[in-house]
Design an enzyme around this catalytic site. Structure first.
Site, PDB file in Angstrom:
ATOM      1  N   CYS A 134       0.826  -1.204   0.000  1.00  0.00           N
ATOM      2  CA  CYS A 134       0.000   0.000   0.000  1.00  0.00           C
ATOM      3  C   CYS A 134       0.865   1.260   0.000  1.00  0.00           C
ATOM      4  O   CYS A 134       1.284   1.734   1.062  1.00  0.00           O
ATOM      5  CB  CYS A 134      -0.942  -0.015   1.205  1.00  0.00           C
ATOM      6  N   CYS A 137      -0.619   4.133   1.998  1.00  0.00           N
ATOM      7  CA  CYS A 137      -0.502   4.030   3.457  1.00  0.00           C
ATOM      8  C   CYS A 137       0.947   4.239   3.907  1.00  0.00           C
ATOM      9  O   CYS A 137       1.193   4.874   4.924  1.00  0.00           O
ATOM     10  CB  CYS A 137      -0.935   2.656   3.964  1.00  0.00           C
ATOM     11  N   ASP A 138       1.908   3.674   3.183  1.00  0.00           N
ATOM     12  CA  ASP A 138       3.280   3.589   3.699  1.00  0.00           C
ATOM     13  C   ASP A 138       4.297   4.464   2.967  1.00  0.00           C
ATOM     14  O   ASP A 138       5.441   4.547   3.394  1.00  0.00           O
ATOM     15  CB  ASP A 138       3.758   2.128   3.635  1.00  0.00           C
TER      16      ASP A 138
END
Ligand code: NAP
Length: 308
Positions: A134, A137-138
């Site tokens: 992701c 997200c990261d």
């Protein structure tokens, strides 16, 4: 025995929430079992530019929150528990979470799909230590670093571009030299000076002890090995349907995609399916929503034609 609900929807992406909206507006009692991470894949994307009605694009999280609230407005109730077991062998159907048992006259499965993994041990060992599926997200954790994104589809292109907001360099590694991605996405990626294409290469091993330090690659044509130094590897190599808990109860193909028999109804009368757990061709938020709508209409008509 608990009250029998008209329609239970399992899954909470665009397919699930649209099904919930339509079924609730048909005056049916609807429960949507969302799982512990509601929202599906839209929550891990950035701006969605191709959902009609949003000239300047729309944030994936914002869109899914609106869908959820819209269904709630017409009476959909939610449970964020994960479904542990289902029994579709008798009616009413049984759907169990860890803490509750539901009984439903009809069920709509909209469990979507999850990111595909390479399936090599080093990917598991360094998961969340530089390996991620992701970018949204990261990506932030790779400010000033060098990363790779794997895949040749729209997701890989989109996420490669997104990662250049943080990383100083992004390698896009793909096992072929042709892409599945759309031309506009390929062009955008090729024109990004921070992105370098590494083609005809497969990842044999993720290198590093405590954190990712590089990748061992193999040339797909010559078999020649090589190494690439970097700090993170992002997977964007497609998805697998989240249908494990239905195995043996409804018809699926060899990859685990549900195979509907009549419109959105599965081989079990009263069990319907919609979205990415069925569709491996289109896989768009808009088509998942359309599917959810169709499943709710099919469920409503099927229920109306029967006295259970
Ligand atoms: P995808 O189109 O299925 O592409 C998956 C890519 O991963 C392919 O290039 C495939 O290579 C590669 N791959 C699969 N298994 C692999 C493995 N084991 N090892 C190495 N590579 C592997 O998936 P996606 O990019 O997630 O896109 C899914 C759908 O969402 C598509 O319909 C896409 O158009 C849509 N989407 C749209 C947007 C947008 O419009 N902005 C953004 C994201 C996604 P091969 O080509 O060699 O098979």
């Amino acid at each position: 025995m608990s009250e029998t609900i008209d329609v239970i929807i399992i899954g909470a992406g665009p397919a699930g929430y649209t099904a919930a909206l339509y079924a609730s507006r048909a005056n049916l009692k609807v429960f949507c079992l969302e799982g512990w991470q509601p929202g599906g894949q839209l929550t891990t994307t950035t701006v969605i530019e191709n959902f009609p009605g949003f000239k300047n694009g729309v944030d994936g999280n914002a869109l899914i929150k609106e869908m959820r609230a819209q269904a709630a407005r017409f009476g959909t109730e939610y449970d964020t528990a994960e479904v542990a077991r289902v029994d579709f062998s008798h009616r009413p159907f049984e759907v169990r979470t860890e803490s509750r048992e539901y009984h439903a006259k009809a069920v709509i499965i909209a469990t979507g799909a999850r990111p595909r993994m390479l399936g090599i041990p080093s990917e598991q060992r360094l998961w969340a230590k530089g390996v991620s599926s992701c970018a949204t997200c990261d990506g932030f954790f790779f400010r000033g670093k060098t990363v790779a994104i794997l895949g040749g589809g729209d997701s890989a292109m989109e996420e490669a571009n997104f990662l250049t907001k943080f990383a100083v360099k992004v390698y896009l590694i793909h096992r072929r030299s042709e892409f599945r991605a759309s031309k506009i996405m390929i062009d955008r990626t090729k024109n990004n000076p921070k992105i370098e294409f590494v083609l005809n290469k497969t990842v044999e091993e993720v290198l590093g002890e405590q954190r990712v330090t590089g990748l061992r690659l193999k040339d797909a044509q010559t078999g020649e090995p090589s190494e690439l130094k970097l700090d993170g590897m992002f997977l964007a190599i497609g998805h697998v349907p989240s249908t494990q808990i239905f195995k043996g109860q409804i018809a699926m193909d060899e990859e685990g995609y549900i195979v509907p028999q009549k419109h959105t109804m599965t081989n079990v009368e009263g069990i319907f399916a919609a979205g990415d757990c069925v569709d491996h061709r289109y896989r768009q938020a808009i088509t998942a929503s359309g599917d959810g709508c169709r499943a709710a209409i099919d469920a409503e008509r099927w229920l109306a034609a029967r006295t259970l």
